[in-house]
Design an enzyme around this catalytic site. Sequence first.
Site, PDB file in Angstrom:
ATOM      1  N   GLY A   1      49.039 -68.229  51.533  1.00 32.87           N
ATOM      2  CA  GLY A   1      48.255 -69.567  52.718  1.00 32.87           C
ATOM      3  C   GLY A   1      48.194 -70.383  50.911  1.00 32.87           C
ATOM      4  O   GLY A   1      47.745 -71.949  51.448  1.00 32.87           O
TER       5      GLY A   1
ATOM      6  N   ASP B   1      55.541 -51.774  54.337  1.00 32.50           N
ATOM      7  CA  ASP B   1      55.052 -53.067  52.647  1.00 32.50           C
ATOM      8  C   ASP B   1      54.530 -52.522  51.689  1.00 32.50           C
ATOM      9  O   ASP B   1      54.855 -53.160  50.732  1.00 32.50           O
ATOM     10  CB  ASP B   1      52.781 -53.130  53.608  1.00 32.50           C
ATOM     11  CG  ASP B   1      53.236 -54.998  52.896  1.00 32.50           C
ATOM     12  OD1 ASP B   1      54.276 -55.862  52.879  1.00 32.50           O
ATOM     13  OD2 ASP B   1      51.925 -55.014  53.337  1.00 32.50           O
TER      14      ASP B   1
END
Length: 262
Positions: A194, A11
């Site tokens: 989100g 990541d």
Amino acid sequence: MPGKPNVAVFDTTFGMAMEPYAYLYGIDPKYYEKYSIRRYGFHGTSHMFVSGETIKFGKLPEGNQRVIVCHLGNGASISASIGGKCVDTSMGLTPLEGLIMGTRSGDMDPAVVQTIANGENLTVDEVLTILNKKSGVAALSGVSSDFRDLEEAAAEGNERAQLALKAFKYRVIKYIGSYTAAMNGVDAITFTGGIGENDFSVRADVCKNLEYLGIKIDPEKNSVRGKKVQISTEDSKVKVFVIPTNEELAIARETVRVAGLA
Ligand code: AMP
């Protein structure tokens, strides 16, 4: 599955393109040499995917496209990239740095750690647990880390929820400003995660403070949730998009590339 290639997709890979002046902290480089202390950046898989999609979906002219990606979720970070290459990103040695998040404090004077540790008789590790798990908009609001709860409480007049939302957006606005400066301009800004994909009032309020960049948002286009869409008007000087992230697809693509399966 014996004999099959194993691939690890980090990541932090996206942040590896940062220059030393961006990834080093203002401390003696011996700490970098001894402990590898530098800014790494997280959510890199998402930033890589979404900045690439922004260039493609936004049909940005060939060349050094300057893109800011706002990955706003429970963890939140912002990146600046030129031609898909990371210039800067807001998370650091750990995901604690940068934006105010669901339960993380984000940027702070390190002396806060000392003051809380001394005042509350806690160890540094214990204070860091507070900064990671018991801070952010959850602590500021006293309501929740979930923006749906915060928006509802704020609409009902809860002043701490209103303050938490304001503080969150204020820091996003500041980071967009500093990354625009770092790249000497910006061609596109994309919201994802989100909150970025669903909370149109966060997007609207952040963009309202970007009028100095010639940014204009179409309120109707901005009323979407979870869809790939341009939310800026045609005459906006900077294009603004919502692009849902897809870290699984990005990992699959990297796996295919690294394992030579293509
Ligand atoms: P993520 O970490 O990217 O999965 O994002 C999760 C967060 O997105 C949740 O904690 C909420 O704060 C936020 N979220 C999800 N759906 C909505 C929504 N409809 N409106 C506002 N915020 C949302």
